[in-house]
Structure formats: C-alpha cells, structure tokens
Design a protein around this motif. Structure first.
Motif, PDB file in Angstrom:
ATOM      1  N   HIS A   1      -6.243  -2.834  13.532  1.00  0.00           N
ATOM      2  CA  HIS A   1      -7.416  -2.202  12.904  1.00  0.00           C
ATOM      3  C   HIS A   1      -8.445  -1.839  13.981  1.00  0.00           C
ATOM      4  CE1 HIS A   1      -6.494  -2.736   8.668  1.00  0.00           C
ATOM      5  NE2 HIS A   1      -6.198  -4.003   8.854  1.00  0.00           N
TER       6      HIS A   1
ATOM      7  N   LEU B   1       0.946   5.570   9.485  1.00  0.00           N
ATOM      8  CA  LEU B   1       0.460   4.243   9.899  1.00  0.00           C
ATOM      9  C   LEU B   1       1.090   3.859  11.247  1.00  0.00           C
ATOM     10  CD1 LEU B   1      -0.824   1.372   9.283  1.00  0.00           C
ATOM     11  CD2 LEU B   1       1.306   0.853   8.094  1.00  0.00           C
TER      12      LEU B   1
ATOM     13  N   LYS C   1      -2.392   3.985   3.079  1.00  0.00           N
ATOM     14  CA  LYS C   1      -2.635   2.779   3.875  1.00  0.00           C
ATOM     15  C   LYS C   1      -4.066   2.627   4.361  1.00  0.00           C
ATOM     16  CE  LYS C   1       1.888   2.089   3.980  1.00  0.00           C
ATOM     17  NZ  LYS C   1       2.540   0.950   3.329  1.00  0.00           N
ATOM     18  N   TYR C   2      -4.487   1.396   4.405  1.00  0.00           N
ATOM     19  CA  TYR C   2      -5.771   1.002   5.026  1.00  0.00           C
ATOM     20  C   TYR C   2      -5.463   0.638   6.475  1.00  0.00           C
ATOM     21  CZ  TYR C   2      -8.555  -3.271   6.214  1.00  0.00           C
ATOM     22  OH  TYR C   2      -9.275  -4.262   6.827  1.00  0.00           O
ATOM     23  N   TRP C   3      -6.052   1.362   7.406  1.00  0.00           N
ATOM     24  CA  TRP C   3      -5.825   1.055   8.826  1.00  0.00           C
ATOM     25  C   TRP C   3      -7.073   1.476   9.576  1.00  0.00           C
ATOM     26  CZ3 TRP C   3      -2.786  -2.399  10.498  1.00  0.00           C
ATOM     27  CH2 TRP C   3      -2.372  -2.458  11.826  1.00  0.00           C
TER      28      TRP C   3
ATOM     29  N   ARG D   1      -6.861  -6.063  -3.109  1.00  0.00           N
ATOM     30  CA  ARG D   1      -6.029  -5.252  -4.001  1.00  0.00           C
ATOM     31  C   ARG D   1      -5.018  -6.118  -4.757  1.00  0.00           C
ATOM     32  NH1 ARG D   1      -4.746  -1.462   0.777  1.00  0.00           N
ATOM     33  NH2 ARG D   1      -2.960  -2.878   0.646  1.00  0.00           N
TER      34      ARG D   1
ATOM     35  N   SER E   1      -1.112 -13.257   3.791  1.00  0.00           N
ATOM     36  CA  SER E   1      -2.575 -13.313   3.792  1.00  0.00           C
ATOM     37  C   SER E   1      -3.166 -12.700   2.520  1.00  0.00           C
ATOM     38  CB  SER E   1      -3.157 -12.675   5.046  1.00  0.00           C
ATOM     39  OG  SER E   1      -2.646 -11.388   5.195  1.00  0.00           O
TER      40      SER E   1
ATOM     41  N   ASP F   1       4.999  -1.725   5.996  1.00  0.00           N
ATOM     42  CA  ASP F   1       3.746  -2.416   6.221  1.00  0.00           C
ATOM     43  C   ASP F   1       3.533  -2.438   7.733  1.00  0.00           C
ATOM     44  OD1 ASP F   1       1.729  -3.564   4.843  1.00  0.00           O
ATOM     45  OD2 ASP F   1       3.055  -4.921   3.748  1.00  0.00           O
ATOM     46  N   ALA F   2       2.620  -3.257   8.195  1.00  0.00           N
ATOM     47  CA  ALA F   2       2.450  -3.363   9.644  1.00  0.00           C
ATOM     48  C   ALA F   2       3.525  -4.306  10.185  1.00  0.00           C
ATOM     49  CB  ALA F   2       1.061  -3.877   9.961  1.00  0.00           C
TER      50      ALA F   2
ATOM     51  N   ALA G   1       0.837  -1.211   0.000  1.00  0.00           N
ATOM     52  CA  ALA G   1       0.000   0.000   0.000  1.00  0.00           C
ATOM     53  C   ALA G   1       0.863   1.249   0.000  1.00  0.00           C
ATOM     54  CB  ALA G   1      -0.906  -0.007   1.225  1.00  0.00           C
TER      55      ALA G   1
ATOM     56  N   SER H   1      -2.499  -7.488  12.620  1.00  0.00           N
ATOM     57  CA  SER H   1      -3.186  -6.403  11.901  1.00  0.00           C
ATOM     58  C   SER H   1      -4.623  -6.262  12.384  1.00  0.00           C
ATOM     59  CB  SER H   1      -3.227  -6.675  10.405  1.00  0.00           C
ATOM     60  OG  SER H   1      -1.970  -6.515   9.857  1.00  0.00           O
TER      61      SER H   1
ATOM     62  N   SER I   1      -9.141 -11.401   3.791  1.00  0.00           N
ATOM     63  CA  SER I   1      -8.191 -10.445   4.349  1.00  0.00           C
ATOM     64  C   SER I   1      -8.377  -9.151   3.566  1.00  0.00           C
ATOM     65  CB  SER I   1      -6.768 -10.985   4.156  1.00  0.00           C
ATOM     66  OG  SER I   1      -5.830  -9.969   4.390  1.00  0.00           O
ATOM     67  N   GLY I   2      -8.676  -8.065   4.252  1.00  0.00           N
ATOM     68  CA  GLY I   2      -9.045  -6.812   3.583  1.00  0.00           C
ATOM     69  C   GLY I   2      -8.153  -6.471   2.407  1.00  0.00           C
ATOM     70  N   SER I   3      -6.850  -6.358   2.662  1.00  0.00           N
ATOM     71  CA  SER I   3      -5.950  -5.873   1.617  1.00  0.00           C
ATOM     72  C   SER I   3      -5.805  -6.872   0.461  1.00  0.00           C
ATOM     73  CB  SER I   3      -4.582  -5.544   2.208  1.00  0.00           C
ATOM     74  OG  SER I   3      -4.040  -6.685   2.821  1.00  0.00           O
TER      75      SER I   3
HETATM   76  O1  PMV Z   1      -5.416  -6.744   5.094  1.00  0.00           O
HETATM   77  P1  PMV Z   1      -4.987  -6.663   6.518  1.00  0.00           P
HETATM   78  O2  PMV Z   1      -6.131  -6.800   7.466  1.00  0.00           O
HETATM   79  O3  PMV Z   1      -3.856  -7.595   6.822  1.00  0.00           O
HETATM   80  O4  PMV Z   1      -4.440  -5.180   6.789  1.00  0.00           O
HETATM   81  C1  PMV Z   1      -3.365  -4.655   6.091  1.00  0.00           C
HETATM   82  C2  PMV Z   1      -2.990  -3.336   6.614  1.00  0.00           C
HETATM   83  C3  PMV Z   1      -1.701  -2.739   6.089  1.00  0.00           C
HETATM   84  O5  PMV Z   1      -0.926  -3.699   5.410  1.00  0.00           O
HETATM   85  C4  PMV Z   1      -0.893  -2.207   7.247  1.00  0.00           C
HETATM   86  C5  PMV Z   1      -1.969  -1.553   5.174  1.00  0.00           C
HETATM   87  C6  PMV Z   1      -2.496  -1.870   3.805  1.00  0.00           C
HETATM   88  O6  PMV Z   1      -3.256  -1.033   3.294  1.00  0.00           O
HETATM   89  O7  PMV Z   1      -2.109  -2.888   3.216  1.00  0.00           O
END
Ligand code: PMV
Length: 351
Positions: free
Chosen positions: A218, A264, A31-33, A161, A120, A305-306, A28, A214, A156-158
């Motif tokens: 979140h 982030l 970032k999605y957080w 993408r 993930s 990243d996280a 990202a 993560s 897994s959210g990201s």
């Molecule tokens: O998809 P998750 O729930 O693992 O969250 C990913 C969050 C970050 O990697 C930190 C930021 C992102 O947008 O990928």
C-alpha cells in the motif's frame, strides 16, 4: 466524520461480559491498493463476502486493569499480540469503556492456518463484532453495524468489507450515494440472481509467507508513477462492475474482475522497489481458465489477492463442470493439491 463514531454517553460498566462471533473473509473484485491516514483507501473497492473461510472469536471481558491475552485454538499465540495491541489502542478513541477491561481472546480459523489466505480481514471483523456486541450491551442500544465496520477498518482496511452483506463497497465512490472511506456499505440489493450464489474456488498455489506485506505494498503506491491513473480507473471500474452486477452481465463482470486482478499485480511490478507475488503456477492456472472458458463458453474467471493463490469465480450452475476441471487439471498446480471450495456469504454472525 470520525467524530460521529466516538461514544460520548456514559456507560454503566458490568463486572464481566462474554460473547462469540464469526466473520468471513472477502475477495475484492475492484481492488483496494494504496492508503493514507488511518487506513483510509486511496480508491474505492467492492468485494464478495465469503462463507467457508471464517474466523470464530470468543472474548471474555473482565472489569479491571486494561490488557488482553490472545490464544489460537486455546493455545497462547504471542505472534498475534502486537496487531491486537495496536488495534485496541486505536479502538479506545471510539470506545472509551475498553480501557476499563481485560480481554481474554480466543480465536480459530476454519481455513488452514498457513494456507496463504490472509486471516486479517476475518479476524479483525470477528473481533470488532465482539467489541460492538459489548458496546451494545453496555449502552443498551442496538448493534451498530457501521461502527463495527469502522472498527474493523482500524485493524485491517479490507476487514471493513467482512461485516454485513453479500457484496460490500468501501471507499468514497462518485456514483454511490452512501459510500464512505470510513466503513463498508452493503450492496447485496444490487446483485442479480446469477451472482447471488456465486462460487469461489480458492487454489492454494503457495502457502508460504508473502515476500512483501500488504502494508508495504500500500505504501509503495504513494510515489507510484501510475497512482493517479490507477485511482481514477478504480472509480470507473466500480461504476461499470456495479452495473454488471445489477444486470447479470457476466461478460463485463469477467472483464473488470480479471483486469483488476492483473492491474493490482501490475502496480506491484511497477513500484519501486518492484516485486512479483505471482508464481509460475499462478500463470498456468490463469492460462487453463482462459482455455477452458474459450472452449466451453462457461463464464468462469479468476481474481488474485496480494499473493500467488488464485480465486476461481463462477455461477453455481456450472459447479459440476468446474469441480471436474479442478480434479482433472487445476489441482495439480496447487501446493499438495490443496484448494478450498467457497461461495458467497452474508457477513458476521453471533454464534
Ligand atoms: O486490508 P489489507 O491492508 O490487507 O489490504 C488488502 C489489499 C488487497 O487484498 C490486495 C485488495 C483488497 O481490496 O482486498
């Protein structure tokens, strides 16, 4: 909206189905957080799709009692079972035929297993691609990439993408007409040539398990003192970075990308409980990148990243100089001198 993804037509079940797909990881920039509901993002994000860091997943579906088994490189992998179980339980609402099959899933990552790189996104994207491939076969309709991204998000959210395109935007964005909280949208058309073969060298600072997952991170955005301002900032940063990606404006790209990475981690450091995922070597690498950029004027930047690992992003024209910097200096900050040379990719592919 979610209703549109429910398969309502009857399908003619086949005795067995088999397929193999590969899907990449993504990094990202904005970032999605923070999330709510069923993996819906509190703010929109955009990422570059990677190429070398991939998961390859083979699935064999046999008509009968529902269930699954999961192996990694042909060896049983019970640790992955709870995530896959939860994922399939969510998927059934949208792909009801799934409850008529037993799935044999075998998966493999091209990047080292415990490298601290989350698998993930790539693994949920690869599995969703297999499920949608089956759905296309059972319904006799074309592959639905939006639904593939939608299903990935449930895992897994990201991951949503990691399906289609070199740059993918996910989340309702006021300045992007077709944006959605439910799936990622391909933004490849935006990319100025300088970004089309961008490089991402991933410096493996710490290969261990993250101290805070993560999903916990979140959740901590729910009562975060800065949440509202952060979510608004992401909307604005997305508008700015989209313009930079379009115009080939590397200075703005660098400013937004680095600021997003630090924001982030600032959110993590200011949540309750607070936590730090960076390590001393993370900061040393950032410092080296800044010094190098100042001295050489080469447009290289970092993102995070996280976790503690550093992603070093730069145009391919400077590969020789940055390989040299890696070998001469930066590798010494990596655990066992390990790093991965990756670059922008295109998304999930059938094998
Ligand atoms: O998809 P998750 O729930 O693992 O969250 C990913 C969050 C970050 O990697 C930190 C930021 C992102 O947008 O990928």
């Amino acid at each position: 909206m979610e209703e549109n993804f429910k398969l309502i037509s009857q399908v003619e079940l086949k005795e067995s189905l088999a397929t193999t797909w590969q899907a990449p990881s993504n990094i990202a920039l904005v970032k999605y957080w923070g999330k709510y509901g069923m993996q819906l993002p509190a703010n929109p994000s955009i990422s570059f799709t990677l190429n070398a860091c991939r998961t390859i997943t083979s699935v064999k579906a046999t008509k009968g009692e529902p269930g699954f088994n999961i192996s990694y490189d042909g060896m049983p992998k019970p640790d992955f079972a709870s995530k896959i179980k939860a994922y399939l339980e969510r998927v059934v609402d949208y792909c009801p035929w799934v409850r008529n099959y037993y799935f044999d899933i075998d998966t493999h990552n091209t990047f080292p297993h415990s490298s601290g790189i989350a698998s993930s996104a790539s693994s949920m994207a690869a599995l969703s691609a297999c499920i949608m491939d089956f759905e296309s076969e059972l319904t006799g309709t074309a592959l639905d990439y939006h639904k593939m991204s939608f299903l990935s998000r449930l895992g897994s959210g990201s991951a949503c993408r990691s399906i289609q395109g070199a740059a993918v935007l996910w989340g309702a964005h006021k300045d992007t007409a077709n944006s959605s909280n439910f799936y990622g949208v391909d933004q490849t058309q935006l990319l100025h040539p300088v970004f089309q073969d961008f490089q991402d060298t991933i410096l493996l600072v710490d290969k261990g398990e993250k101290v805070v997952s993560s999903s916990v991170g979140h959740d901590l955005m729910n009562d975060h003192a800065f949440a509202k301002a952060r979510f608004e900032q992401a909307q604005k940063n997305l508008t700015t970075i989209k313009k930079a990606l379009q115009e080939g404006d590397l200075d703005t790209f660098i400013k937004i990308t680095e600021s997003e990475a630090l924001t982030l981690h600032a959110m993590m450091m200011t949540s309750h409980p607070y936590f730090i995922l960076m390590k001393p070597h993370t900061l040393s690498i950032i410092d080296e990148i800044w010094t190098f950029r100042k001295e050489t004027k080469i447009p290289v930047c970092f993102t995070l990243d996280a976790g503690a690992n550093v992603h070093m992003l730069f145009p391919s024209a400077y590969k020789t100089e940055l390989d040299e910097l890696m070998n001469n200096k930066l590798a010494s900050y990596c655990q066992n001198s390990h790093y991965i040379c990756d670059e922008i990719g295109t998304g999930a592919k059938k094998c």
